[in-house]
Scaffold this motif. Structure first.
Motif, PDB file in Angstrom:
ATOM      1  N   LYS A 517      38.862  44.851  40.096  1.00 21.68           N
ATOM      2  CA  LYS A 517      39.681  43.644  40.213  1.00 21.68           C
ATOM      3  C   LYS A 517      40.323  43.271  38.870  1.00 21.68           C
ATOM      4  CE  LYS A 517      40.201  41.836  43.448  1.00 21.68           C
ATOM      5  NZ  LYS A 517      41.159  42.141  44.509  1.00 21.68           N
ATOM      6  N   GLU A 520      43.349  45.341  38.548  1.00 17.47           N
ATOM      7  CA  GLU A 520      44.439  44.802  39.369  1.00 17.47           C
ATOM      8  C   GLU A 520      45.139  43.653  38.650  1.00 17.47           C
ATOM      9  OE1 GLU A 520      42.974  43.693  43.165  1.00 17.47           O
ATOM     10  OE2 GLU A 520      42.262  45.706  43.695  1.00 17.47           O
ATOM     11  N   GLU A 521      44.360  42.750  38.080  1.00 13.41           N
ATOM     12  CA  GLU A 521      44.957  41.588  37.406  1.00 13.41           C
ATOM     13  C   GLU A 521      45.737  42.004  36.175  1.00 13.41           C
ATOM     14  OE1 GLU A 521      43.052  37.995  36.763  1.00 13.41           O
ATOM     15  OE2 GLU A 521      42.099  37.871  38.740  1.00 13.41           O
ATOM     16  N   PRO A 527      47.463  45.638  43.623  1.00 17.15           N
ATOM     17  CA  PRO A 527      46.491  44.668  44.137  1.00 17.15           C
ATOM     18  C   PRO A 527      46.026  45.027  45.537  1.00 17.15           C
ATOM     19  CG  PRO A 527      48.698  43.736  44.183  1.00 17.15           C
ATOM     20  CD  PRO A 527      48.800  45.061  43.483  1.00 17.15           C
TER      21      PRO A 527
END
Length: 571
Positions: A517, A520-521, A527
């Motif tokens: 995650k 992804e950020e 995402p």
């Protein structure tokens, strides 16, 4: 009904406030005096009267005959140095004429009387000074009774000091330096009687070197006079100094008197106010002080504004009043008379206020407000509040952690019992580094925040990553990489720096992290709808181990190994 001494400080009061204070105090003073007189009536003894200096009348007449005209001439010489030089020459001539044999054979009129000659001359000068004021309405330097001597001000005169100022009024001059320090620099004052320890974060120290009055003597520790003058100037300024909450610095002012002709303590207060502003200390207002004098003969009196040293010596009063433009911050009365009435003193207070405003006008032309920034040589101090339970974490075992922060950043750190942490350094990067370090030690993992951490341990089911000092979280193997991996070692190894996101803090305080995650950020991978929390598949009955079968297996192993009781005894 007469007042003989006043000493006090205030946060800023008006003339009316001072009137009410005196009015309230007088009945209590009378009650105390009645008790003292009652005690004297019961156990009192006659007072010892000190003997006056033994100056024979014929010697006094001889000095007056030879010196009176010259004294009158010199007392009307407005320049102090010229006047003092003439008086010194006159004294030497009188001593030689009256105490020394002219030819070595003829007896001197008053042998071994150098001291009495000096005393007689001093008394003659004093009487003429007082007569000038009462009868001629004239002062030694020719000023009017309400006139303040010429004033000049400079700031920033000491380039390496955090703040400095030079204040000159007539022939009285003070140079004052301001220094900013941390809480460790506070002055510790031990009270022997109460057995308590007091700390001062604002100090003003006064120094009166002998050259300021043309003398030569040993330089030793501060005298009682030095301590008293410094205390008065300190009280004058304390009312405008910002609180520790607003300005967490220790402040020290040092005033050196370079030249003195009356009221050097008031010059110190003025120079101190200028130095505070030059240092960038956010004082509430500018402060100045004025010394008032009095010459009283019977019902006639003259109040003198901005007294000279000689007027203080020969006069009856030294009344110092300090404050801002509209408020009084400190007051001190030294009196040689048995007492004076409050209306007379109030008249002096009003005149002192008018004179003080004149001084403030000149000071404000030099620097009207504190500088917007501190000196580049001054330490920068910030304060942060932490949970009291985390104080031990910042200090570390035996102070190990706080010493490490201090050594690696160069900053100074103080921690109070209430959790207030004060960090000081004259380098901005060191200050920021130490602050970030302390905040990281006490920070809690925040769900949804991305941290850069260090891999500390590898397990079959995931990796532990330290995201804050002493605070680890688990990255499940399913959250270590964007693709499926067979082993934790395929993604990370101990010591790697990785970006992770806090996805959950469970009821036990355990932190669950996701590297995927975080990627992804950070835009490293597309995402997804996954929340980053590792999901275990539901267990099926067939998947659950049969505890009975396990016990059977253990039992069979036990039978194969044999019972401990059946083993043969060791030899």
């Amino acid at each position: 009904d007469l007042i003989m001494m006043i000493a006090g400080e205030a946060k800023g009061i008006s003339h009316d406030d001072l009137d009410r204070a005196v009015e309230m105090a007088m009945p209590h003073i009378r009650t105390t005096l009645d008790m003292q007189f009652e005690l004297v009536g019961k156990v009192g003894k006659p007072k010892i009267k000190p003997e006056k200096p033994n100056v024979p009348p014929e010697l006094e007449a001889a000095v007056r005959e030879r010196a009176e005209a010259k004294v009158r001439e010199l007392n009307r010489t407005e320049d102090k140095q010229e006047r003092q030089r003439g008086l010194d020459e006159l004294k030497l001539a009188l001593v030689n004429e009256l105490t020394v044999s002219p030819d070595g054979e003829t007896p001197a009129p008053f042998p071994n009387a150098k001291g009495p000659v000096t005393e007689a001359l001093d008394a003659l000068v004093g009487r003429d000074v007082r007569r000038m004021a009462i009868e001629e309405n004239r002062r030694l330097d020719g000023r009017g009774f309400d006139v303040v001597r010429p004033i000049t001000c400079e700031v920033g005169v000491l380039p390496r000091a955090h703040g400095s100022a030079l204040f000159t009024r007539g022939q009285t001059q003070s140079i004052c330096a301001a220094t900013l320090g941390t809480k460790q620099d506070e002055q510790v004052v031990d009270d022997v009687e109460l057995e308590v320890e007091e700390k001062k974060r604002f100090m003003l120290h006064y120094n009166f070197p002998p050259f300021s009055v043309g003398e030569v003597r040993f330089l030793r520790g501060p005298s009682r006079r030095d301590v008293g003058h410094g205390d008065l100037a300190e009280k004058a300024l304390e009312a405008v100094v910002p609180t520790e909450e607003d300005f967490p610095y220790t402040i020290r002012l040092v005033s050196y008197i370079l030249e003195s002709n009356g009221s050097s303590s008031m010059a110190s207060a003025c120079a101190g106010s200028l130095a505070l502003m030059d240092a960038g200390i956010p004082v509430k207002d500018a402060v100045a002080g004025m010394a008032m004098g009095l010459i009283k003969e019977g019902d006639k009196y003259r109040i003198l504004t901005d007294i000279l040293g000689a007027e203080d010596h020969f006069g009856d009063m030294d009344f110092k009043v300090t404050g801002t433009r509209d408020a009084i911050t400190a007051i001190q009365l030294d009196l040689k008379l048995p007492g004076v009435s409050w209306p007379l003193l109030r008249e002096a207070v009003v005149k002192a206020t008018e004179a003080r405003r004149q001084v403030l006008d000149v000071m404000e032309k030099t620097i009207a407000a504190p500088r917007p920034e501190l000196s580049r040589y001054a330490p920068r101090i910030i304060s942060i509040a932490i949970d009291k339970e985390k104080i031990g974490t910042v200090i570390g075992p035996g102070g190990k952690m706080i010493r490490r922060i201090t050594e690696e950043t160069g900053a100074t750190i103080d921690i109070e019992d209430d959790g207030t942490v004060t960090i000081a350094s004259n380098k901005a990067d060191a200050l920021d580094k130490a602050k970030a370090w302390v905040e990281s030690l006490v920070a809690e993992a925040e769900v949804g925040r991305v941290y850069e951490g260090t891999v500390t341990r590898l397990m079959n089911f995931g990796a532990f990553v330290e995201i804050l000092p002493g605070k680890e979280g688990l990255v499940h193997i399913s959250q270590l990489a964007p693709e499926r991996i067979r082993a934790v070692e395929d993604a990370v190894k101990v010591g790697d720096k990785v970006w992770v996101k806090v996805v959950e803090v469970d009821d036990l305080g355990r932190v669950n992290l996701s590297r995927r995650k975080a990627m992804e950020e950070r835009g490293e991978i597309p995402p997804s709808d996954d929340d980053g929390i590792a999901k275990r598949p539901p267990r099926r009955d067939g998947d659950r181990r049969d505890s009975g079968r396990d016990r059977d297996r253990r039992g069979s192993r036990d039978r194969d190994r044999g019972s401990r009781d059946r083993r043969p005894p060791r030899r």
